[in-house]
Design an enzyme around this catalytic site. Structure first.
Site, mmCIF file in Angstrom:
data_model
loop_
_atom_site.group_PDB
_atom_site.id
_atom_site.type_symbol
_atom_site.label_atom_id
_atom_site.label_comp_id
_atom_site.label_asym_id
_atom_site.label_seq_id
_atom_site.Cartn_x
_atom_site.Cartn_y
_atom_site.Cartn_z
ATOM 1 N N ARG A 221 -3.793 7.259 8.646
ATOM 2 C CA ARG A 221 -5.021 7.317 9.425
ATOM 3 C C ARG A 221 -4.786 8.312 10.556
ATOM 4 O O ARG A 221 -3.680 8.401 11.083
ATOM 5 C CB ARG A 221 -5.377 5.947 10.029
ATOM 6 C CG ARG A 221 -5.893 4.923 9.025
ATOM 7 C CD ARG A 221 -7.315 5.244 8.573
ATOM 8 N NE ARG A 221 -7.879 4.267 7.665
ATOM 9 C CZ ARG A 221 -7.879 4.381 6.334
ATOM 10 N NH1 ARG A 221 -7.328 5.430 5.749
ATOM 11 N NH2 ARG A 221 -8.444 3.455 5.583
ATOM 12 N N GLU A 250 -12.735 11.740 12.415
ATOM 13 C CA GLU A 250 -13.335 12.288 11.175
ATOM 14 C C GLU A 250 -14.849 12.163 11.201
ATOM 15 O O GLU A 250 -15.366 11.160 11.682
ATOM 16 C CB GLU A 250 -12.766 11.526 9.965
ATOM 17 C CG GLU A 250 -11.284 11.779 9.785
ATOM 18 C CD GLU A 250 -10.668 10.935 8.675
ATOM 19 O OE1 GLU A 250 -11.402 10.262 7.932
ATOM 20 O OE2 GLU A 250 -9.434 10.963 8.565
ATOM 21 N N HIS A 268 -9.785 14.085 4.049
ATOM 22 C CA HIS A 268 -9.582 12.670 3.680
ATOM 23 C C HIS A 268 -9.911 12.440 2.190
ATOM 24 O O HIS A 268 -10.837 11.709 1.857
ATOM 25 C CB HIS A 268 -10.434 11.744 4.566
ATOM 26 C CG HIS A 268 -9.927 10.321 4.561
ATOM 27 N ND1 HIS A 268 -10.013 9.487 5.641
ATOM 28 C CD2 HIS A 268 -9.328 9.581 3.583
ATOM 29 C CE1 HIS A 268 -9.503 8.305 5.347
ATOM 30 N NE2 HIS A 268 -9.084 8.327 4.094
HETATM 31 P P1 NAP Z 1 0.905 -1.673 2.661
HETATM 32 O O1 NAP Z 1 1.421 -1.926 1.291
HETATM 33 O O2 NAP Z 1 0.396 -2.816 3.465
HETATM 34 O O3 NAP Z 1 2.077 -0.935 3.467
HETATM 35 C C1 NAP Z 1 2.038 -0.708 4.832
HETATM 36 C C2 NAP Z 1 3.453 -0.405 5.338
HETATM 37 O O4 NAP Z 1 3.366 -0.038 6.714
HETATM 38 C C3 NAP Z 1 4.398 -1.589 5.246
HETATM 39 O O5 NAP Z 1 5.662 -1.146 4.816
HETATM 40 C C4 NAP Z 1 4.496 -2.097 6.680
HETATM 41 O O6 NAP Z 1 5.754 -2.696 6.905
HETATM 42 C C5 NAP Z 1 4.315 -0.796 7.459
HETATM 43 N N1 NAP Z 1 3.780 -1.006 8.806
HETATM 44 C C6 NAP Z 1 2.685 -1.713 9.160
HETATM 45 N N2 NAP Z 1 2.527 -1.689 10.491
HETATM 46 C C7 NAP Z 1 3.535 -0.939 10.980
HETATM 47 C C8 NAP Z 1 3.929 -0.578 12.298
HETATM 48 N N3 NAP Z 1 3.242 -0.960 13.370
HETATM 49 N N4 NAP Z 1 5.026 0.211 12.446
HETATM 50 C C9 NAP Z 1 5.741 0.601 11.358
HETATM 51 N N5 NAP Z 1 5.429 0.271 10.088
HETATM 52 C C10 NAP Z 1 4.339 -0.497 9.908
HETATM 53 O O7 NAP Z 1 -0.261 -0.625 2.645
HETATM 54 P P2 NAP Z 1 -0.556 0.532 1.571
HETATM 55 O O8 NAP Z 1 -1.353 -0.015 0.450
HETATM 56 O O9 NAP Z 1 0.711 1.259 1.282
HETATM 57 O O10 NAP Z 1 -1.554 1.473 2.439
HETATM 58 C C11 NAP Z 1 -1.112 2.011 3.657
HETATM 59 C C12 NAP Z 1 -2.243 2.701 4.395
HETATM 60 O O11 NAP Z 1 -2.485 3.976 3.808
HETATM 61 C C13 NAP Z 1 -3.621 2.044 4.354
HETATM 62 O O12 NAP Z 1 -3.715 0.957 5.244
HETATM 63 C C14 NAP Z 1 -4.532 3.197 4.739
HETATM 64 O O13 NAP Z 1 -4.682 3.272 6.154
HETATM 65 C C15 NAP Z 1 -3.776 4.419 4.250
HETATM 66 N N6 NAP Z 1 -4.467 5.052 3.105
HETATM 67 C C16 NAP Z 1 -4.956 6.312 3.225
HETATM 68 C C17 NAP Z 1 -5.588 6.913 2.146
HETATM 69 C C18 NAP Z 1 -6.133 8.303 2.220
HETATM 70 O O14 NAP Z 1 -7.097 8.596 1.543
HETATM 71 N N7 NAP Z 1 -5.531 9.188 2.989
HETATM 72 C C19 NAP Z 1 -5.773 6.217 0.953
HETATM 73 C C20 NAP Z 1 -5.273 4.938 0.873
HETATM 74 C C21 NAP Z 1 -4.613 4.365 1.961
HETATM 75 P P3 NAP Z 1 5.965 -3.788 8.078
HETATM 76 O O15 NAP Z 1 4.845 -4.770 7.943
HETATM 77 O O16 NAP Z 1 7.336 -4.354 7.795
HETATM 78 O O17 NAP Z 1 5.921 -3.025 9.363
HETATM 79 C C1 8YV Z 2 -10.861 6.056 1.048
HETATM 80 C C2 8YV Z 2 -8.691 5.247 2.142
HETATM 81 O O1 8YV Z 2 -11.150 7.413 1.212
HETATM 82 O O2 8YV Z 2 -8.234 3.399 0.753
HETATM 83 C C3 8YV Z 2 -8.190 3.878 1.887
HETATM 84 O O3 8YV Z 2 -7.698 3.267 2.857
HETATM 85 O O4 8YV Z 2 -8.525 5.785 3.179
HETATM 86 C C4 8YV Z 2 -9.358 6.004 1.057
HETATM 87 O O5 8YV Z 2 -8.930 5.613 -0.205
HETATM 88 C C5 8YV Z 2 -11.652 5.333 2.098
HETATM 89 O O6 8YV Z 2 -11.310 3.999 2.206
HETATM 90 C C6 8YV Z 2 -13.140 5.461 1.809
HETATM 91 O O7 8YV Z 2 -13.582 4.463 0.954
#
Ligand code: NAP
Ligand code: 8YV
Length: 307
Positions: A221, A250, A268
């Site tokens: 994010r 954004e 994004h």
């Molecule tokens: P997840 O499985 O819950 O993994 C999150 C990781 O972050 C865990 O290892 C957690 O470990 C760590 N974490 C959480 N809070 C933290 C903190 N304060 N300091 C350090 N580490 C921390 O989540 P995921 O499914 O991998 O998704 C992660 C994130 O990616 C989503 O929440 C979203 O914001 C982002 N995302 C972006 C896109 C995009 O389009 N760019 C798409 C999908 C997701 P601990 O709990 O041990 O700290």
């Molecule tokens: C999407 C994301 O673009 O899954 C997330 O956390 O950031 C992206 O996959 C967003 O959620 C819009 O639906």
């Protein structure tokens, strides 16, 4: 039919399936008493005042895995189940992270411009770039997507470091201090959730520890990185490169960032392929339909797991 409030866009397939089970309302026209379900996305979420104004709201289904735009603790307190779309987008977002890293290392935008502009013919070959092989890569947030990024990087033979709040049972080097990890790695990949606990966690100190030869990749994010500090460091040579899919406000991309040649900027699109958005849309709708059927859901966020 029950009443569903739609926040943000949904695909035609999602609409067709939802229309068979719900009366769909847009945000400019609905009766607050009647709304029992919401479909929303990671960006728009549900504003606190909206949640508070819907007395019969039972469920919020998020099209995306990140749910920092919904107050899930408050929803759980009100007995409202929040769901999201974990796992189905891991590979796509990991591909986006690797793509950004490779584009930074191999200067793909600069060299594309070199071939496209006629400079190759007029001035000769492009300058050499850096190899992405054998780099030390620090993963900030080793969860579902973080692990998928590590797995996808394997052909480049990296050394993997990671920083999370709790140490994981994985064969990589754990750092409880983010500055120390940034100092020790060539690439810092941000893939934590957004929200208060990670707000500007990548601050000026972390960025300077990554240093002039370092590369910052953010597919988490925009809130995770101090954008002003990053721009200052990229402009003055204190940080080498940045590959960014997400931004602080954004869809605004700061003009100073747009002007920097040592960046790759994506709007994004981490999960934005036809295939992955179809899988996310299917899970978003499946959660809603299952809740209508028997009150349970497939993928509640952790805060709502016991509802
Ligand atoms: P997840 O499985 O819950 O993994 C999150 C990781 O972050 C865990 O290892 C957690 O470990 C760590 N974490 C959480 N809070 C933290 C903190 N304060 N300091 C350090 N580490 C921390 O989540 P995921 O499914 O991998 O998704 C992660 C994130 O990616 C989503 O929440 C979203 O914001 C982002 N995302 C972006 C896109 C995009 O389009 N760019 C798409 C999908 C997701 P601990 O709990 O041990 O700290
Ligand atoms: C999407 C994301 O673009 O899954 C997330 O956390 O950031 C992206 O996959 C967003 O959620 C819009 O639906």
């Amino acid at each position: 039919m029950p009443d569903l409030l739609q926040i943000g866009g949904i695909t035609d397939t999602m609409r067709e399936r939802l229309e068979a089970a719900f009366t769909i309302h847009q945000t400019n026209r609905y009766n607050a008493e009647e709304i029992t379900h919401i479909v929303t996305n990671g960006h728009d979420g549900v504003k606190p005042e909206l949640m508070a104004s819907l007395p019969n709201l039972k469920m919020i289904s998020g099209y995306g895995v990140g749910y920092d735009a919904v107050d899930a603790d408050e929803a759980a307190r009100r007995g409202i189940i929040v769901t999201h779309t974990p796992n189905v987008l891991n590979e796509e977002v990991a591909t986006t992270a690797v793509l950004l890293m490779l584009m930074c290392y191999r200067e793909a935008l600069r060299d594309d411009a070199h071939a496209r502009s006629g400079d190759w013919e007029a001035k000769g070959g492009a300058p050499l770039t850096r190899s992405a092989d054998n780099q030390t890569i620090g993963i900030l947030g080793l969860g579902r997507i973080g692990q998928a990024i590590v797995d996808k990087l394997a052909p480049w033979s990296p050394t993997i470091l990671y920083h999370t709040r709790t140490k994981k049972d994985v064969p990589y080097t754990y750092y409880d201090n983010l500055v120390a990890m940034a100092h020790d790695c060539d690439v810092l990949v941000c893939i934590t959730p957004g929200g208060p606990s990670t707000n500007k966690i990548v601050n000026a100190e972390v960025i300077e520890a990554l240093g002039p030869t370092g590369t910052l990749i953010n597919v988490a994010r925009g809130s995770v990185v101090d954008e002003a500090a990053m721009i200052e460091a990229l402009s003055t040579g204190k940080l080498g490169w940045a590959g960014l899919d997400v931004f602080e406000a954004e869809p605004h991309v700061p003009p100073a960032l747009r002007a920097l040649p040592n960046t790759v900027l994506l709007p994004h699109v981490g999960s934005a392929t036809v295939e992955t958005r179809a899988a996310m849309g299917a899970l978003t709708v499946d959660n809603l339909l299952q809740h209508l059927k028997d009150g349970t859901v497939i993928s509640a966020v952790p805060e709502c797991a016991d509802l």
